[in-house]
Write an enzyme that holds these catalytic residues in place. Structure first.
Site, mmCIF file in Angstrom:
data_model
loop_
_atom_site.group_PDB
_atom_site.id
_atom_site.type_symbol
_atom_site.label_atom_id
_atom_site.label_comp_id
_atom_site.label_asym_id
_atom_site.label_seq_id
_atom_site.Cartn_x
_atom_site.Cartn_y
_atom_site.Cartn_z
ATOM 1 N N CYS A 40 0.830 -1.199 0.000
ATOM 2 C CA CYS A 40 0.000 0.000 0.000
ATOM 3 C C CYS A 40 0.864 1.248 0.000
ATOM 4 O O CYS A 40 2.058 1.208 0.290
ATOM 5 C CB CYS A 40 -0.895 0.044 1.249
ATOM 6 S SG CYS A 40 -1.973 -1.385 1.470
ATOM 7 N N ASP A 446 21.569 36.857 -13.080
ATOM 8 C CA ASP A 446 20.225 37.076 -13.613
ATOM 9 C C ASP A 446 19.671 38.399 -13.087
ATOM 10 O O ASP A 446 19.589 38.620 -11.881
ATOM 11 C CB ASP A 446 19.321 35.915 -13.213
ATOM 12 C CG ASP A 446 17.945 36.016 -13.835
ATOM 13 O OD1 ASP A 446 17.775 35.518 -14.956
ATOM 14 O OD2 ASP A 446 17.041 36.615 -13.198
#
Length: 500
Positions: A40, A446
Site C-alpha cells: 500500500c 540574472d
C-alpha cells in the site's frame, strides 16, 4: 560530486507515517503487509497493520519482486513518483530517470548500461544493492502501472493496452497484470475508478501531484513562454507538441476539475507505445514529483524567503519535456525579451517534424539536433555569432559530445555546455534548471533575481551558498517577486527596507 546512496528505510519512521496516514510520504516508500500479501501507499485508509507484519520497500517494483500485489483500495501505483530520483545525481538516480523515460523499452538493459557507462552486471548489482531489484523488474513495474492507467481510464482494446504499455506479448501482459494486481485486465476495467469518453484518438489521464500544487500557476508560466506552432495557451489549457521516439504527439494540460493536486492530460500520441514516455515527460515538465514539504521547510526557515514561501506554498519549477530543446531555446533567448525569444523560436519550426494534421495552432515538433545542425538559419533573424552558437550546439547534441537526455550526468553536462562557443554560465544554469530539472540551480547574474534580492536586502553571494539543495525553487519565488505577471498567486508586501 556524487550524492551518496540513500540510507536504508527507517522502519520506525515509516511506521509512524503509516499510522498517521501521512500522504506526504506517498511515493517515497511502500508498505507490504505479510498477512494480506498486498502493498500500500502510506496514506492507505485501511486499518493500520501491526508493526510486526509489515515490511517497507523504496519502490513498487521491489514490493512486487517480493511477491506482494498492489492494494485495490489505495492504488499505490497511482501516487507521485519519488522526488529522490530528481534530487540525486548518482548512477542509481540516473538509471531511474532513464527507465522512466523508456530506455529499457527502446534499447534494452544493455543499452541502459552502456548509456550510463557501466557493464550490465555492475548496473544490476548497484540497483539490486540499493533497491532490491534490477532494471528489468523496475521497467516491468512501470509497464504494469501504465497498463493499469490505460485499462481504467480508456476504452482501448486490451491488445492495444498491452503494446502501448510496452509488453512484448498479450500473454506477458495478462500474466503481469494478474501477478501485480491479483485481477485480470477485464476485472480491472469492470472496477474502473474513472471512465472517460472523449474524442477518438485522444487519451484522458489524471496526473497526480503532492499537495500543495497550484496547477494553474505552473501552466500559466509555461503558457507565457508558448512558441506559436509548437505550443498554445488559452488561459486555462496549455497545449504543446511532444517529440517522442516514434513520432510527434500532442498533449493538452489543464488543472484537475475537482481542484485536487493533479493535472488532467489529454494525449494524442502518434503511436500508443510512446504513452509511457509521454507521461514521464509531462510529469517532469509539470514538476509533479517534487516534495513541497521538504522544499518549503528549508526555504521557509530563511528570513529572506519566509514571507514569499508562506504566500505561495508548494511552488514548482516548470521544466521542458526535452532538455535539448530547452538548450536551443535558451541560446535564442539570450539578451532578448520573452516575446522576442518566442518569435525567434517559432521561425525554427519549419526544420521540425510536421504533424500529420494541425491541432488548433499546433503544427510542428521542435527540430531535432541533427536537422537543426544542417538548417539554414539566415532568415531567423539571429546575429552571426548567435547562428554559430545554435549550429555548434545542435551539432554537439547530434554527435553526443553534449548529452542532455534523462540520464545525463549534470556536472558533465555543465562542462560540455560551457565548451560550446557562445554558451556561458547563465545559459548553462538555465538548461540545468528548466531542461535537466535540477532542483539545486542558481542563475548567476540574472537581472530579475538581482532586483528581487536587492529588494529583500540579500545578494547573489548569499544565494550561492544558502537555500541548498532547493535553490531552483528559490529562483522561482524570486522571479515571482520580480515578474508577477508569470505567476497566479499574490505576493506579500515587501519588507519596509525595500523602499529605500
Amino acid at each position: 560530486m556524487l550524492v551518496p546512496m540513500t540510507p536504508p528505510l527507517d522502519p520506525e519512521r515509516c511506521y509512524r507515517a503509516v499510522a498517521s496516514r501521512d500522504a506526504r510520504f506517498d511515493g517515497w516508500f511502500f508498505t507490504a503487509v505479510a498477512t494480506t500479501g498486498i502493498y500500500c501507499r502510506p496514506s492507505c485508509p485501511a486499518r493500520t497493520p501491526l508493526a510486526r507484519n509489515v515490511t517497507f520497500f523504496s519502490t513498487a517494483a521491489a514490493a512486487q519482486g517480493a511477491g506482494y500485489r498492489a492494494c485495490r483500495r489505495c492504488r499505490p501505483d497511482a501516487v507521485p513518483g519519488s522526488p529522490e530520483w530528481d534530487v540525486r545525481a548518482d548512477v542509481v538516480a540516473r538509471a531511474m530517470r532513464l527507465i522512466a523515460d523508456g530506455e529499457v523499452e527502446r534499447c534494452g538493459v544493455p543499452g541502459l548500461a552502456a548509456r550510463l557507462g557501466y557493464s550490465e552486471r555492475q548496473l544490476h548489482r548497484l540497483l539490486v544493492g540499493e533497491l532490491g531489484v534490477g532494471p528489468l523488474a523496475l521497467a516491468r513495474a512501470q509497464r504494469a502501472q501504465t497498463a493499469r492507467l490505460l485499462i481504467e481510464t480508456t476504452d482501448l482494446p486490451m491488445a492495444d493496452v498491452a503494446f502501448a504499455a510496452g509488453f512484448a506479448s498479450i500473454r506477458q501482459f495478462n500474466d503481469t497484470v494478474r501477478e501485480v494486481f491479483a485481477a485480470t485486465p477485464t476485472q480491472l476495467r469492470r472496477a474502473r475508478v474513472v471512465a472517460t469518453g472523449g474524442t477518438p484518438g485522444w487519451l484522458t489521464l489524471r496526473l497526480a501531484a503532492r499537495a500543495p500544487y497550484d496547477a494553474a500557476e505552473v501552466l500559466l508560466f509555461l503558457g507565457a513562454h508558448a512558441v506559436p506552432g509548437l505550443e498554445e495557451w488559452d488561459g486555462t489549457t496549455f497545449s504543446r507538441v511532444l517529440d517522442l521516439p516514434h513520432g510527434p504527439a500532442v498533449v493538452q494540460l489543464s488543472p484537475a476539475p475537482d481542484g485536487a493536486a493533479a493535472v488532467t492530460a489529454r494525449l494524442r500520441p502518434a503511436e500508443l507505445r510512446d504513452l509511457g514516455v509521454a507521461v514521464s515527460r509531462c510529469r517532469r515538465m509539470l514538476d509533479l514529483d517534487a516534495d513541497p514539504a521538504a522544499v518549503d521547510d528549508t526555504l521557509g526557515a530563511d528570513p529572506t524567503l519566509a514571507a514569499l514561501v508562506a504566500g505561495a506554498p508548494g511552488r514548482r519549477v516548470p521544466a521542458s519535456p526535452d532538455a535539448a530543446e530547452l538548450a536551443v531555446r535558451a541560446v535564442l533567448g539570450q539578451q532578448v525579451s520573452v516575446a522576442g525569444a518566442r518569435t525567434l523560436t517559432a521561425r525554427l519550426l519549419t526544420a521540425g517534424t510536421p504533424l500529420a494534421e494541425p491541432v488548433g495552432t499546433l503544427t510542428h515538433a521542435f527540430p531535432r539536433p541533427a536537422a537543426l545542425a544542417e538548417a539554414d538559419l539566415t532568415a531567423v533573424g539571429l546575429t552571426g555569432g548567435r547562428r554559430r552558437t545554435v549550429h555548434a550546439l545542435a551539432a554537439a547534441l547530434a554527435d553526443g559530445s553534449v548529452c542532455l537526455d534523462a540520464g545525463a550526468d549534470r556536472e558533465q553536462a555543465a562542462r560540455e555546455l560551457l565548451a560550446v562557443p557562445g554558451i556561458g554560465p547563465w545559459t548553462k544554469a538555465l538548461v540545468a534548471l528548466r531542461g535537466l530539472a535540477d532542483p539545486d540551480v542558481w542563475l548567476p547574474g540574472d537581472l530579475a533575481l538581482r532586483r528581487s534580492l536587492a529588494a529583500l536586502g540579500s545578494s547573489d553571494a548569499d544565494a550561492s551558498t544558502r537555500w541548498r539543495p532547493w535553490r531552483s525553487y528559490a529562483v522561482m519565488h524570486l522571479w515571482a517577486l520580480a515578474v508577477p505577471t508569470l505567476f497566479t498567486r499574490r505576493l506579500p508586501p515587501l519588507p519596509e527596507r525595500s523602499a529605500s
